[in-house]
Motif scaffolding. Structure first.
Motif, PDB file in Angstrom:
ATOM      1  N   GLN A  26      37.467  33.722  47.716  1.00 57.63           N
ATOM      2  CA  GLN A  26      37.156  35.123  47.970  1.00 57.63           C
ATOM      3  C   GLN A  26      35.948  35.282  48.900  1.00 57.63           C
ATOM      4  OE1 GLN A  26      37.313  37.667  44.402  1.00 57.63           O
ATOM      5  NE2 GLN A  26      38.196  35.922  43.303  1.00 57.63           N
ATOM      6  N   TYR A  27      35.844  34.391  49.867  1.00 59.48           N
ATOM      7  CA  TYR A  27      34.721  34.456  50.805  1.00 59.48           C
ATOM      8  C   TYR A  27      34.699  35.775  51.573  1.00 59.48           C
ATOM      9  CZ  TYR A  27      37.938  33.734  54.680  1.00 59.48           C
ATOM     10  OH  TYR A  27      38.942  33.895  55.591  1.00 59.48           O
ATOM     11  N   LEU A  28      35.872  36.388  51.771  1.00 53.47           N
ATOM     12  CA  LEU A  28      35.948  37.624  52.541  1.00 53.47           C
ATOM     13  C   LEU A  28      35.161  38.745  51.873  1.00 53.47           C
ATOM     14  CD1 LEU A  28      37.317  38.848  55.066  1.00 53.47           C
ATOM     15  CD2 LEU A  28      39.184  39.574  53.591  1.00 53.47           C
ATOM     16  N   LEU A  29      35.052  38.697  50.535  1.00 55.36           N
ATOM     17  CA  LEU A  29      34.359  39.747  49.785  1.00 55.36           C
ATOM     18  C   LEU A  29      32.885  39.451  49.592  1.00 55.36           C
ATOM     19  CD1 LEU A  29      37.042  40.285  47.022  1.00 55.36           C
ATOM     20  CD2 LEU A  29      36.737  41.568  49.135  1.00 55.36           C
ATOM     21  N   TYR A 297      39.939  38.826  41.330  1.00 60.14           N
ATOM     22  CA  TYR A 297      40.439  37.549  40.797  1.00 60.14           C
ATOM     23  C   TYR A 297      41.339  36.905  41.844  1.00 60.14           C
ATOM     24  CZ  TYR A 297      43.374  34.270  38.233  1.00 60.14           C
ATOM     25  OH  TYR A 297      44.058  33.154  37.846  1.00 60.14           O
ATOM     26  N   SER A 298      41.287  35.587  41.908  1.00 60.09           N
ATOM     27  CA  SER A 298      42.179  34.852  42.804  1.00 60.09           C
ATOM     28  C   SER A 298      42.713  33.613  42.099  1.00 60.09           C
ATOM     29  CB  SER A 298      41.459  34.445  44.100  1.00 60.09           C
ATOM     30  OG  SER A 298      40.399  33.559  43.831  1.00 60.09           O
ATOM     31  N   HIS A 314      41.252  28.807  39.658  1.00 55.58           N
ATOM     32  CA  HIS A 314      40.973  30.184  39.281  1.00 55.58           C
ATOM     33  C   HIS A 314      39.586  30.583  39.783  1.00 55.58           C
ATOM     34  CE1 HIS A 314      44.329  30.083  36.332  1.00 55.58           C
ATOM     35  NE2 HIS A 314      43.947  28.834  36.168  1.00 55.58           N
ATOM     36  N   GLU A 315      39.462  31.818  40.241  1.00 55.51           N
ATOM     37  CA  GLU A 315      38.157  32.330  40.669  1.00 55.51           C
ATOM     38  C   GLU A 315      38.061  33.808  40.295  1.00 55.51           C
ATOM     39  OE1 GLU A 315      36.901  31.151  44.628  1.00 55.51           O
ATOM     40  OE2 GLU A 315      35.982  33.102  44.950  1.00 55.51           O
ATOM     41  N   ILE A 316      36.990  34.175  39.615  1.00 51.31           N
ATOM     42  CA  ILE A 316      36.771  35.559  39.215  1.00 51.31           C
ATOM     43  C   ILE A 316      35.374  35.989  39.631  1.00 51.31           C
ATOM     44  CG2 ILE A 316      36.009  34.901  36.889  1.00 51.31           C
ATOM     45  CD1 ILE A 316      37.391  37.523  35.914  1.00 51.31           C
ATOM     46  N   VAL A 317      35.245  37.213  40.160  1.00 44.74           N
ATOM     47  CA  VAL A 317      33.971  37.707  40.667  1.00 44.74           C
ATOM     48  C   VAL A 317      33.753  39.139  40.178  1.00 44.74           C
ATOM     49  CG1 VAL A 317      32.581  38.213  42.702  1.00 44.74           C
ATOM     50  CG2 VAL A 317      34.158  36.267  42.735  1.00 44.74           C
ATOM     51  N   LEU A 318      32.585  39.385  39.615  1.00 44.75           N
ATOM     52  CA  LEU A 318      32.164  40.720  39.217  1.00 44.75           C
ATOM     53  C   LEU A 318      31.087  41.192  40.180  1.00 44.75           C
ATOM     54  CD1 LEU A 318      32.043  43.121  37.179  1.00 44.75           C
ATOM     55  CD2 LEU A 318      30.264  41.822  35.965  1.00 44.75           C
ATOM     56  N   GLY A 319      31.273  42.382  40.750  1.00 49.51           N
ATOM     57  CA  GLY A 319      30.300  42.935  41.679  1.00 49.51           C
ATOM     58  C   GLY A 319      29.607  44.147  41.105  1.00 49.51           C
TER      59      GLY A 319
END
Length: 335
Positions: A26-29, A297-298, A314-319
């Protein structure tokens, strides 16, 4: 000897050059993880907390956790232009936004990022503080230049090593960890609907060995170069489509290429897909919950020979959008 031990000794003692920085889908985000020039690019304090499980199902596979935050200095982040909304919650990424877009005024940005990465018996913890200056090139274009510096601790869990030969000379007088300086530089060119960035991490090559014997001092950290770019197209007023590319170069390692596409609806929900050359296919989705939280999530489908043992990644990110005085829901310059 465990397979991960063999990889570890090759990396730390025999001088193998490989990608030493964590992988992100999720580098784009959150391109700030790759490029310090994004420090202070938003109109609020941009906080991200994430976790990645690489190659799930594979014993001792890499696990990465990170927290990052960056913000603009002074009151310049309250620039009065297309980013200043008359009412709370206006869609900052609608077609009308790009038509009325004006570049942000020159300003300074700072931030920090902390990353913990563990693969087998080898772990790396990095903490960097960043600074960037955003130049206003014209009414619709900005160029940001950034630098980040800090420390990196590379450690080995000696007690977890299983050896065929417990008296292996490569482990004589072994140290548990090494503290190394860390330096990154970058540039970021951006407008209403495009971005292009170039950055180098681990600018300062560092010798890396855990043995007290100098003949094993052949391992080292090497620079990592990232070049990425993307462009947002509008399919309708509230429907956008953003293709992007990311090139990663590490000396003596094949060039890594990521191709991604992301489609957003009213910038409340989005879906995406990507391909990483000779590594993985990925699917992504996210939801901008409100003006404070967003979640994404990705999942990566492994396409390399590791797919015989891996159940994917799995990759999850909270912003969090802190000090969000205009109550915008969508990150304005994170694509």
């Amino acid at each position: 000897m465990k397979k991960w031990l063999l990889i570890l000794l090759l990396f730390a003692g025999l001088g193998l050059k490989a990608q030493q920085r964590p992988q992100y889908s999720q580098y784009l985000l959150n391109s700030y993880l790759l490029n310090p020039a994004l420090s202070g690019i938003e109109n609020y304090t941009d906080v991200k907390v994430g976790y990645r499980q690489q190659w799930a199902g594979l014993q001792d596979a890499p696990k990465t956790a990170f927290v990052s935050a960056h913000w603009a200095l002074g009151n310049e982040y309250l620039w009065a232009n297309a980013l200043s909304f008359q009412t709370n919650g206006n869609d900052p990424r609608s077609r009308s936004y790009t038509q009325n877009y004006t570049a942000s005024p020159a300003h300074h940005g700072v931030g920090f990022v902390a990353v913990s990465d563990k693969a087998g018996q080898l772990s790396t913890t990095t903490f960097d503080i960043s600074y960037a200056y955003h130049l206003q090139l014209n009414n619709q274009l900005n160029l940001s230049l950034g630098v980040a510096g800090g420390i990196s601790r590379v450690a080995i869990d000696i007690n977890a090593l299983v050896l065929e030969n417990p008296q292996d000379p490569a482990l004589n007088n072994t140290a548990n960890g090494r503290l190394l300086p860390d330096l990154s530089v970058g540039a970021w060119l951006y407008g209403a609907n495009f971005f292009t960035g170039l950055s180098v991490q681990q600018v300062l090559p560092q010798k890396l060995s855990f043995s007290g014997d100098e003949k094993y001092y052949t391992g080292k950290q090497v620079p990592h170069v990232f070049l990425n770019s993307g462009y947002k197209f509008y399919l309708a007023e509230d429907l956008n489509f953003t293709p992007s590319l990311l090139f990663k170069y590490v000396q003596n390692v094949p060039l890594s290429v990521d191709v991604n596409v992301k489609m957003g609806f009213k910038d409340r929900i989005w879906v995406g897909a990507g391909y990483r050359k000779q590594d993985a296919l990925n699917m992504m989705a996210g939801f901008n919950i409100n003006h404070l939280f967003n979640l994404s999530y990705s999942y990566d489908f492994t396409t390399s020979t590791l797919n015989q043992a891996s159940k994917g990644s799995h990759e999850i990110v909270l912003g969090l959008l802190l000090n969000n005085v205009y109550k915008v829901v969508c990150p304005q310059r994170q694509w």
